[in-house]
Write an enzyme that holds these catalytic residues in place. Sequence first.
Site, PDB file in Angstrom:
ATOM      1  N   CYS A   1      -2.143   9.368  -7.701  1.00 20.77           N
ATOM      2  CA  CYS A   1      -3.351   9.123  -6.911  1.00 20.77           C
ATOM      3  C   CYS A   1      -4.368  10.218  -7.193  1.00 20.77           C
ATOM      4  O   CYS A   1      -4.116  11.383  -6.908  1.00 20.77           O
ATOM      5  CB  CYS A   1      -3.055   9.083  -5.423  1.00 20.77           C
TER       6      CYS A   1
ATOM      7  N   LYS B   1       0.842  -1.179   0.000  1.00 16.07           N
ATOM      8  CA  LYS B   1       0.000   0.000   0.000  1.00 16.07           C
ATOM      9  C   LYS B   1       0.890   1.247   0.000  1.00 16.07           C
ATOM     10  O   LYS B   1       2.002   1.205   0.512  1.00 16.07           O
ATOM     11  CB  LYS B   1      -0.830  -0.041   1.292  1.00 16.07           C
TER      12      LYS B   1
ATOM     13  N   LYS C   1       4.971   4.911 -11.325  1.00 17.79           N
ATOM     14  CA  LYS C   1       3.625   4.427 -11.663  1.00 17.79           C
ATOM     15  C   LYS C   1       2.831   5.568 -12.286  1.00 17.79           C
ATOM     16  O   LYS C   1       2.563   6.576 -11.630  1.00 17.79           O
ATOM     17  CB  LYS C   1       2.917   3.906 -10.415  1.00 17.79           C
TER      18      LYS C   1
ATOM     19  N   THR D   1      -5.564   4.225 -11.593  1.00 18.89           N
ATOM     20  CA  THR D   1      -6.997   4.227 -11.897  1.00 18.89           C
ATOM     21  C   THR D   1      -7.403   5.397 -12.787  1.00 18.89           C
ATOM     22  O   THR D   1      -6.730   6.424 -12.845  1.00 18.89           O
ATOM     23  CB  THR D   1      -7.816   4.286 -10.601  1.00 18.89           C
TER      24      THR D   1
END
Lengths: 270, 303
Positions: free
Chosen positions: B130, B45, B165, B193
Amino acid sequence: MTDVYLTQAPVRSNQEIARQIFSLELEAPDIAAAFHPGQFINIQTNPDGAPLWRRPFSIARSRGQIITIIYKAIGIGTHQMAGMQPGNTADIIGPLGNSFTTGLAPGDRPLLIGGGLGFAPLIILRDVFVRLGLRPVLFMGALTADEHYYREDPDAELILTSDDGTLGTQGLVTDALREYLRRQEEPSARYYAYSCGPEPMMAQVTRICQGFGIPVELSIEREMACGIGLCQGCVIEQKPPRKKYALVCKDGPVFDGTQLTLTEGAPESL
Amino acid sequence: MSDLHTRLDTLELKNPILTASGTFGYGDDLPGYVDIAEFGGIVTKSLTRQPRDGNAPPRIVETASGMLNSIGLANIGVEAFLREKLPRIRDRGTVIIVNIAGSKIDEYCEVLELLDQEPGIDGYEINVSCPNVKEGGMEFGVSCPHLHTLISELRDRTDRPLITKLSPNVTSIEEMAEAAVGAGSDMISLVNTLVGAAIDLEKRRPVLSTIFGGLSGPAIKPVALAQVFKVAEVVDVPIIGIGGIATATDVLSFLMAGASAVEIGTMNYRDPGVGPKLVPAIDDWLIQHKIDRITDVIGAAHG
């Protein structure tokens, strides 16, 4: 999480016990042997597609190698469950979450207050208390008689309510609880309350119990992506000094009602 | 059996399956039937300098073939990770990648420096994408100059492999990949996402407390495959494919699109042991097609 199993559980029976409400019996020896009242299983209703998430259900009853869950066919997952038959297997993970406090003393009076489907996890608690020789008082509320799936109990005091008056006392189960406590003449009786149902109802149960100085444990429902603490999605807000958010799947589903910030509002279905 | 080993820069993986950040906790608190040694590697995480509570609920909602999340980087903080989690996952026979998030360059650097003093960490994945927190480092994920500066600073502070990422919520993911590699990133993982929303009709409000969340799951797989394919055309470093992977076919598709390994995310929520369960089917396909080494299929779709 050593006592958690993923298993293909054979379906023993799947019966409609009230309008759109089903009782599903699964053969799951590992889970039946390991679980404690209040814990839940997470069921994959369709291995090949939608829904993506498993669906969590508290264990409502257990005998031998069988566990029983009670569900209402309202969405895609539960409609798939309604189609399960003996001969099928269910892909389940469990037992998950924490459990109710069951270590009561002789003479203690457990009060079990359930709204609608929320009565399900209280049934196993009732079984445990009856086995311990206690005489629990059961409060079961539903919208209407058709949604009542627990109508008789020779070993416990059972108080039924319905919003429309078609079964038991017309009104809210929380009113029945308040009335019951007002009538009691034994101040020495040690009451312990356990409740599950719509959140505004549980908020009201908590307030009533606090007023009478009775400890109250709630079983909280949340949508869960995983049920095992990985997604961090199923949080409920706690009061200080506790950490701000608790995971319903892992820190719960059972909580001390006085420690939570519950959703208030007009109860919809008791 | 085929040779399923794959290489990510200096890291040797026993198979190409890793776990995606945020879908596997810290790798230490799983049902007993899941063995992390069966994975090629695990990605933790996201860790921040200080613990974070995360966003107000509702944080998740199921959607068609996927889900939206807005967890908000809830995590125990880097120091608690080093104290409580790392000792339980290192030396367990799998590659350990620690995911790092932050709001400022200094925060990323501090987290990395603390981690870098500890043995048992094989590499870092940098979360610059994020979408769910205002200060979630998102500017690093959508601006090439910002990304270059961040990765350069981190590169100066570690010799361990660095994985950047990337966010799919950009006009040109190829330019972002090139900026990361130009700054010294050893690898690229993609995609994070996709920004999405859901509406609660009865309340006439967004379902998620933050309005927008990140879409993941099989719904995004074709998008992710396209992005991996594009990035593979422009960078020479190893790529880790992420996005809705659920089957052995999905894993092989990402490898053929140019990935050297994959991360499984949302499907861990159904079964955290799903990753290793795909390995036999991958092996079967390779044997049927008389392919000795899985690395032989990497980039095969590029002609």
